[in-house]
Design an enzyme around this catalytic site. Structure first.
Site, PDB file in Angstrom:
ATOM      1  N   HIS B  68     -23.370  34.447 -11.521  1.00 14.66           N
ATOM      2  CA  HIS B  68     -23.741  33.079 -11.143  1.00 14.66           C
ATOM      3  C   HIS B  68     -22.932  32.600  -9.942  1.00 14.66           C
ATOM      4  CE1 HIS B  68     -20.198  31.173 -13.122  1.00 14.66           C
ATOM      5  NE2 HIS B  68     -20.377  32.057 -14.081  1.00 14.66           N
ATOM      6  N   ASP B  70     -22.435  29.316  -9.211  1.00 17.57           N
ATOM      7  CA  ASP B  70     -21.815  27.994  -9.380  1.00 17.57           C
ATOM      8  C   ASP B  70     -20.440  28.091 -10.029  1.00 17.57           C
ATOM      9  OD1 ASP B  70     -23.189  28.799 -11.776  1.00 17.57           O
ATOM     10  OD2 ASP B  70     -22.988  26.756 -12.543  1.00 17.57           O
ATOM     11  N   ASP B  94     -13.950  32.931 -12.305  1.00 17.25           N
ATOM     12  CA  ASP B  94     -15.261  32.637 -12.917  1.00 17.25           C
ATOM     13  C   ASP B  94     -16.174  32.030 -11.865  1.00 17.25           C
ATOM     14  OD1 ASP B  94     -17.288  32.177 -14.727  1.00 17.25           O
ATOM     15  OD2 ASP B  94     -16.278  30.532 -15.742  1.00 17.25           O
ATOM     16  N   GLU B 128     -24.940  28.004 -14.197  1.00 12.10           N
ATOM     17  CA  GLU B 128     -24.525  28.652 -15.443  1.00 12.10           C
ATOM     18  C   GLU B 128     -23.537  27.775 -16.196  1.00 12.10           C
ATOM     19  OE1 GLU B 128     -22.115  31.167 -18.179  1.00 12.10           O
ATOM     20  OE2 GLU B 128     -21.395  30.023 -16.458  1.00 12.10           O
ATOM     21  N   GLU B 129     -22.822  26.928 -15.453  1.00 13.76           N
ATOM     22  CA  GLU B 129     -21.729  26.159 -16.074  1.00 13.76           C
ATOM     23  C   GLU B 129     -22.209  24.846 -16.682  1.00 13.76           C
ATOM     24  OE1 GLU B 129     -19.041  27.474 -16.620  1.00 13.76           O
ATOM     25  OE2 GLU B 129     -18.431  28.840 -15.026  1.00 13.76           O
ATOM     26  N   GLU B 157     -19.244  38.694 -15.256  1.00 15.23           N
ATOM     27  CA  GLU B 157     -18.340  37.638 -15.731  1.00 15.23           C
ATOM     28  C   GLU B 157     -16.948  38.240 -15.933  1.00 15.23           C
ATOM     29  OE1 GLU B 157     -18.550  34.395 -16.472  1.00 15.23           O
ATOM     30  OE2 GLU B 157     -20.681  33.904 -16.760  1.00 15.23           O
ATOM     31  N   HIS B 331     -12.021  27.935 -15.684  1.00 21.84           N
ATOM     32  CA  HIS B 331     -12.122  26.473 -15.848  1.00 21.84           C
ATOM     33  C   HIS B 331     -10.765  25.778 -15.794  1.00 21.84           C
ATOM     34  CE1 HIS B 331     -16.179  27.067 -18.207  1.00 21.84           C
ATOM     35  NE2 HIS B 331     -16.053  27.864 -17.162  1.00 21.84           N
TER      36      HIS B 331
END
Lengths: 354, 354
Positions: B68, B70, B94, B128-129, B157, B331
């Protein structure tokens, strides 16, 4: 100007039509103060929106009559409306009909129509329907408890015309469990605080409440979860859960006794008191109370809900609830009272006091 | 213009410096589309902010590489910063380091530097987030599943450079108890819904989760309350209580199996499904997956958290997670990746694909 010469039901209607939602009692307190001021044998005092009056003779006992002037917010139910033999409107039951009876008794005693056999005190107070800290009677118990002294207090809250003795105490505690957060995909790395509350709910579910006789009245206790909350997010093992428990306890137990009992029930768990109010003994073992019961007739019963009688109880003054109106109608838009019951309560109290 | 000739770590830094919080991926998608367009042997397509590319030869198998574009919102961690051998910044783990490896493989294959032994597809997707409904890969599984077809999908990932097979499914249910409201001073007139939840918590506390081997990987399940709520007011017996339960289940169980199991556990209680996503089998029994494991080295492990590999699983495509970066740093403001790990993952995949 309130006219205290009309019957208690008409006077109730006049009181209902003076809007007095909690915090907004000034106009009604003014009217009550002014009306009582017409009787030279009554000493009237004003403290904020609390109005008190008292006879000052040498009769051997003193009875205190108490009632609150405020109502819950209006719900499209003003002005009052008389439908046949029923009076509708906000406060008809809770408790302007009781206040009307109090004012009628002041008129009958103040004008010499009734020859009282005890000394009498009246307490009209504000903010009963809101948080305890604003309650006018509570304020008086701290600033001027002497004005509340007596051998028996009668709180004219609605009891459907039956003497309800004392009241149960109420204790609220937060029972907390803790754990450790973790992602719920790796739950073994955490400790689930909600699972840890399983024994708390199990003890509540298995609990057998007491049924207690106090001075001939039967009190039925209850221990209940009234709230539960826990959880962080849908994918997180929760690290905290709180069960809020309400214990309603008979007046043979003090607040300390009640708390000790609840600590026993939840032994092993953290527990914080969030709210505690004592019960009040019914005081029906005193002669003056027995005379009230005899004058009123019927079988007295225990008051299970908490009421301001407990504030008298804290001062060591026996207190009962006795007033017109069905308590189940209180706070409802369709609140109403039977005209005859208002008149009957007045008659019963005149019989008792004369 | 992205330069795909620099090493994967430098390319990661360049990608990190193009801010692409979920919903704002257009500029990065443009750059990726443009960079891939330089290689005539790749067919590049664009669908919203999803960019796909594929080789179209006659090699007998096809591997899909997915990642992903994003990131979660910036937390004062842009632009990227190289500190010795560590690259800091939002998305370093990530998963822009994984995206960088995907782009590097496209360059090496597209330029003919690497002679691929399978056909290859690339899927760069958005959102995705955030909630699943916006997920670009999810959209593709419904609108153009053909573009995702292959014998093995590798989701890049962060796995710290270890092959993590499949993923566990996740099911959320609300277990509800009901009762009847009453004043807590007369609790026997009601029925306490929180007390009724006692067996729900007891079953959760006593539950023994499965540990399951699927295709040689060990999955560890979990059944947990992640939320509980009940209560009306401090003086009311509650008439409703809801326990939200999250079941993380091994990929030998379908969503239906998982729900049937949870219904068994809570037999006798009302239960609503609030959320359900299937697991994905690791697919390590397929030769192409075994070759990946051999090329990468190390001991593959089960993926316990839910990831987008399940979307391939739903299409019947075995899928593994394999990418640079420590997933525990995702994150976080201090998100970072070891430069060497990014290079190692590229090297491992080149070894596997050539």
């Amino acid at each position: 100007m309130l006219d205290l010469t009309v019957d208690a039901a008409r006077l109730t209607a006049a009181l209902v039509d003076v809007e007095s939602v909690s915090g907004d009692e000034e106009r009604l307190a003014d009217l009550v103060e002014q009306a009582l001021g017409e009787y030279p044998t009554l000493s009237v005092e004003r403290d904020g929106n609390v109005v008190t009056a008292r006879t000052s003779g040498d009769r051997p006992q003193r009875v205190v009559l108490a009632g609150h002037l405020d109502t819950v917010p209006i719900a499209g139910n003003l002005p009052s409306r008389l439908d046949g033999t029923t009076l509708y409107g906000c406060g008809t039951t809770d408790m302007k009909s009781g206040v009307a009876v109090m004012l009628r008794l002041a008129h009958l005693v103040g004008s010499g129509t009734v020859d009282r056999r005890t000394e009498l005190s009246w307490v009209f107070y504000d903010c009963e329907e809101v948080e305890a800290a604003r309650n006018g009677l509570y304020r008086l118990t701290r600033t001027a408890p002497g004005g509340l002294e007596g051998d028996l207090a009668i709180l004219l809250e609605p009891t459907d015309g039956v003497v309800e003795g004392g009241c149960q105490g109420t204790l609220r505690v937060a029972v907390r469990t803790t754990g450790a957060r973790a992602h719920s995909a790796r739950s073994w790395l955490g400790a689930n605080a909600i699972h840890a509350a399983a024994p708390v709910l199990a003890r509540l579910a298995a609990y057998e409440p007491r049924v207690v006789d106090v001075e001939g009245l039967t009190y039925r206790e209850g221990l209940n979860a009234v709230g539960i909350a826990g959880g962080v997010a849908g994918n997180v093992i929760p690290d905290e859960c709180t069960v809020t428990v309400n214990y309603r306890f008979a007046p043979d137990r003090s607040e300390d006794d009640a708390l000790a009992h609840v600590r026993d029930v939840f032994a092993g768990f953290d527990l914080d008191v969030t709210d505690s109010s004592p019960g009040a003994r019914p005081g029906l073992d005193r002669p003056v109370a027995a005379e009230l019961v005899a004058a009123v007739g019927g079988q007295p019963r225990a008051k299970l809900g908490w009421t301001d009688v407990a504030r008298f109880g804290q001062l060591g003054i026996p207190a009962v609830n006795f007033g017109p109106g069905d308590p189940n109608l209180a706070h409802k838009p369709e609140e109403h009272v039977a005209v005859q019951q208002v008149l009957d309560v007045e008659t019963a109290l005149v019989r008792f006091l004369s």
